[in-house]
Design a protein around this motif. Structure first.
Motif, PDB file in Angstrom:
ATOM      1  N   ILE A 254     -22.373  -2.788 -16.341  1.00  0.00           N
ATOM      2  CA  ILE A 254     -21.201  -3.242 -15.657  1.00  0.00           C
ATOM      3  C   ILE A 254     -20.032  -3.838 -16.757  1.00  0.00           C
ATOM      4  N   LEU A 255     -20.364  -4.441 -17.546  1.00  0.00           N
ATOM      5  CA  LEU A 255     -19.411  -5.055 -18.637  1.00  0.00           C
ATOM      6  C   LEU A 255     -19.099  -4.002 -19.635  1.00  0.00           C
ATOM      7  N   MET A 256     -20.097  -3.134 -20.093  1.00  0.00           N
ATOM      8  CA  MET A 256     -19.848  -2.220 -21.171  1.00  0.00           C
ATOM      9  C   MET A 256     -18.890  -1.310 -20.605  1.00  0.00           C
ATOM     10  N   ILE A 257     -19.249  -0.742 -19.200  1.00  0.00           N
ATOM     11  CA  ILE A 257     -18.606   0.400 -18.565  1.00  0.00           C
ATOM     12  C   ILE A 257     -16.778  -0.077 -18.400  1.00  0.00           C
ATOM     13  N   ALA A 258     -16.904  -1.335 -17.997  1.00  0.00           N
ATOM     14  CA  ALA A 258     -15.527  -1.966 -17.856  1.00  0.00           C
ATOM     15  C   ALA A 258     -14.625  -1.877 -18.987  1.00  0.00           C
ATOM     16  N   GLY A 259     -15.331  -2.360 -20.101  1.00  0.00           N
ATOM     17  CA  GLY A 259     -14.552  -2.114 -21.459  1.00  0.00           C
ATOM     18  C   GLY A 259     -14.265  -0.587 -21.723  1.00  0.00           C
ATOM     19  N   ASN A 380     -27.011   3.731 -11.487  1.00  0.00           N
ATOM     20  CA  ASN A 380     -25.878   4.729 -11.127  1.00  0.00           C
ATOM     21  C   ASN A 380     -24.789   3.842 -10.667  1.00  0.00           C
ATOM     22  N   THR A 381     -25.093   2.906  -9.559  1.00  0.00           N
ATOM     23  CA  THR A 381     -24.137   2.177  -8.901  1.00  0.00           C
ATOM     24  C   THR A 381     -23.332   1.107  -9.638  1.00  0.00           C
ATOM     25  N   THR A 382     -24.214   0.543 -10.552  1.00  0.00           N
ATOM     26  CA  THR A 382     -23.711  -0.426 -11.472  1.00  0.00           C
ATOM     27  C   THR A 382     -22.553   0.171 -12.291  1.00  0.00           C
ATOM     28  N   GLN A 383     -22.748   1.419 -12.956  1.00  0.00           N
ATOM     29  CA  GLN A 383     -22.138   2.243 -13.819  1.00  0.00           C
ATOM     30  C   GLN A 383     -20.500   2.482 -13.278  1.00  0.00           C
ATOM     31  N   VAL A 384     -20.646   2.934 -11.752  1.00  0.00           N
ATOM     32  CA  VAL A 384     -19.316   3.204 -11.019  1.00  0.00           C
ATOM     33  C   VAL A 384     -18.762   2.068 -10.787  1.00  0.00           C
ATOM     34  N   VAL A 385     -19.436   0.752 -10.465  1.00  0.00           N
ATOM     35  CA  VAL A 385     -18.929  -0.428 -10.044  1.00  0.00           C
ATOM     36  C   VAL A 385     -18.193  -0.927 -11.249  1.00  0.00           C
ATOM     37  N   GLY A 386     -18.778  -0.874 -12.439  1.00  0.00           N
ATOM     38  CA  GLY A 386     -17.967  -1.408 -13.685  1.00  0.00           C
ATOM     39  C   GLY A 386     -16.810  -0.797 -13.862  1.00  0.00           C
ATOM     40  N   GLY A 387     -17.011   0.642 -13.745  1.00  0.00           N
ATOM     41  CA  GLY A 387     -15.775   1.439 -13.948  1.00  0.00           C
ATOM     42  C   GLY A 387     -14.421   1.046 -13.089  1.00  0.00           C
ATOM     43  N   ALA A 388     -14.949   0.802 -11.559  1.00  0.00           N
ATOM     44  CA  ALA A 388     -13.990   0.485 -10.507  1.00  0.00           C
ATOM     45  C   ALA A 388     -13.192  -0.712 -11.082  1.00  0.00           C
ATOM     46  N   PHE A 389     -14.184  -1.827 -10.971  1.00  0.00           N
ATOM     47  CA  PHE A 389     -13.537  -3.151 -11.244  1.00  0.00           C
ATOM     48  C   PHE A 389     -12.865  -3.467 -12.594  1.00  0.00           C
ATOM     49  N   GLY A 390     -13.573  -2.462 -13.779  1.00  0.00           N
ATOM     50  CA  GLY A 390     -12.903  -2.769 -14.841  1.00  0.00           C
ATOM     51  C   GLY A 390     -11.521  -2.147 -14.966  1.00  0.00           C
ATOM     52  N   LEU A 391     -11.330  -1.109 -14.598  1.00  0.00           N
ATOM     53  CA  LEU A 391     -10.259  -0.256 -14.144  1.00  0.00           C
ATOM     54  C   LEU A 391      -9.059  -1.162 -13.415  1.00  0.00           C
TER      55      LEU A 391
END
Length: 451
Positions: A254-259, A380-391
């Motif tokens: 989550i944190l990596m994809i957000a960044g 897969n869910t945490t990957q997309v969630v990290g992207g959505a919340f990070g963005l």
């Protein structure tokens, strides 16, 4: 194709904004309208795949995604585009939810599975990074509509290949049931959480509205967790979180994809709105990223993981990502591509190229055979969630900071650049926190056996 469409719009954003008259907050929804149903419906889609058969779920998702791409391509109003993007997200969830589970079943052995996961990760990562280049090329050569219309031939060919190549699996039958209420709760929680972050810049991060909506989002998430302990067929068997490795890997992701969204989304805006690059030039500027990521994931990353272990490789990758984001956060208004942009892109590409396969392997390493589908759906869910919340968080922070500077008389370009620098810095801090969690929570298989 599904991962690519999460990023292909980034370079086309200014063109979409000018053509459809979207506000900065509305513009973020062109991405988030895709990511939210994608992330929110992955778990339900995975469960339905078990019930009706993974091949049926995969092909049905391809059909939905391809139709939605057509609707995006012919959209002439913001409402139609955002609604079609949400439909794309639904189709993306239907296809993506079953892929990693099929992969694990096809390659049960450790060595072959590691190679297969590396190829799978390379395709997804290259699709995400390549989206920036294709978005720029298609927008410049034709129009932004073609970033979606290009999916039509790909979708049709994929459907034909899927029907001919994939083995049929009947599934357990719909009579086994699925937790539709749980799916509604988790999707509503994600949607409200992202909406809260997007609107925070306008209403204030400490305002009653922001805090109240944030609390409601957490309450919905809590209701979802409670529901999973009471329903006979939960979307998530909460016992899976007893694995420190699985839980830690998902938190790190989550944190990596957000960044990384600071790099993909904010980086594209920096090149266009601060340095004045055209769409095609911006796409070409990002082209080294998918080339490096693809090369690493298909070769070097697997060898590094085999020799040093996934935890060590993951930590090295996270360090490189933090360094790349820090460099981007120092890029000036009159920046140079060779000095201020390219080194950061290369660091980010190298870091992600070696970190993602290692992280994927760790996330699946503790999963029992009966939990393989759930573990892959959760990852897969945490990957997309990290992207959505990070963005949502990064764009809101950047927009709020820029608006504050322009209100005091700062020129547009310096104000935009300062907002983007803040987003890059926060993205670097998020990945640094992921690194701390990786050190504290994740252990390689040999270390877990010893413990």
């Amino acid at each position: 194709m599904t991962i690519l469409d999460g990023n292909i719009v980034t370079v086309a954003m200014p063109a979409i904004q000018n053509d459809l008259g979207l506000s900065p907050a509305g513009l973020a929804w062109v991405v988030n309208a895709y990511l939210i149903p994608f992330g929110g419906l992955l778990l339900l889609s995975g469960r339905l795949g078990d019930l009706i058969g993974r091949k049926r779920m995969f092909t049905a998702g391809l059909g939905v995604f391809t139709l939605a791409s057509l609707l995006c391509g012919i959209a002439v109003t913001p409402g139609v585009l955002i609604a079609a993007r949400a439909l794309q997200g639904i189709g993306g969830a239907m296809t993506t939810a079953v892929v990693l589970g099929m992969l694990v079943a096809l390659f049960p052995e450790g060595g072959e599975r590691a190679k297969a996961i590396a190829v799978f990760s390379a395709v997804g990562a290259a699709g995400g990074a390549l989206g920036t280049f294709l978005g720029g090329a298609l927008t410049s050569a034709l129009s932004w509509h073609w970033i979606f219309l290009i999916n039509l031939p790909i979708g049709v060919l994929s459907l034909i290949a899927a029907w001919r190549v994939l083995a049929r699996d009947p599934g357990a039958g719909l009579g086994k049931g699925a937790d539709y209420l749980g799916a509604a709760l988790v999707t509503a929680a994600l949607m409200l959480g992202v909406y809260t972050l997007v609107q925070a810049a306008d209403h204030g991060w400490a305002s009653v509205r922001t805090l109240g909506l944030g609390a409601l989002s957490l309450a919905l998430l809590g209701a979802f967790a409670f529901r999973q302990t009471r329903t006979a067929e939960p979307l998530v068997r909460l016992r899976i979180f007893r694995s420190r490795t699985l839980t830690g890997a998902n938190l790190v992701q989550i944190l990596m994809i957000a960044g990384m969204y600071a790099f993909q989304y904010i980086g594209a805006l920096y090149l266009q709105q601060v340095l004045g690059y055209e769409s095609l030039t911006t796409g070409l500027g990002f082209l080294p990223a998918p080339l490096v990521i693809g090369a690493l994931m298909l070769g070097l990353s697997t060898r590094l993981t085999s020799r040093f272990g996934p935890r060590t490789v993951l930590r090295a990758g996270l360090v490189a990502i933090v360094a790349g984001l820090v460099l981007f956060g120092r890029a000036p208004v009159q920046g140079s591509y060779a000095v201020d942009v390219l080194p950061a892109i290369l660091l980010l590409a190298v870091g992600f190229g070696i970190a993602m396969p290692a992280l994927t392997g760790l996330a699946m390493s503790d999963a029992r055979p009966e939990d393989a589908g759930l573990a892959s759906g959760l990852f897969n869910t945490t990957q997309v969630v990290g992207g959505a919340f990070g963005l949502a968080a990064l764009t809101s922070l950047a927009a709020g900071h820029t608006a504050g500077l322009t209100a005091t008389g700062t020129a547009t370009a310096p104000a935009l650049n300062s907002g983007y620098q803040l987003a890059f810095t926060v993205g670097a801090l998020a990945v640094a926190l992921g690194l701390v969690l990786a050190v504290a929570l994740l252990r390689d298989a040999t270390q877990r056996s010893a413990g």
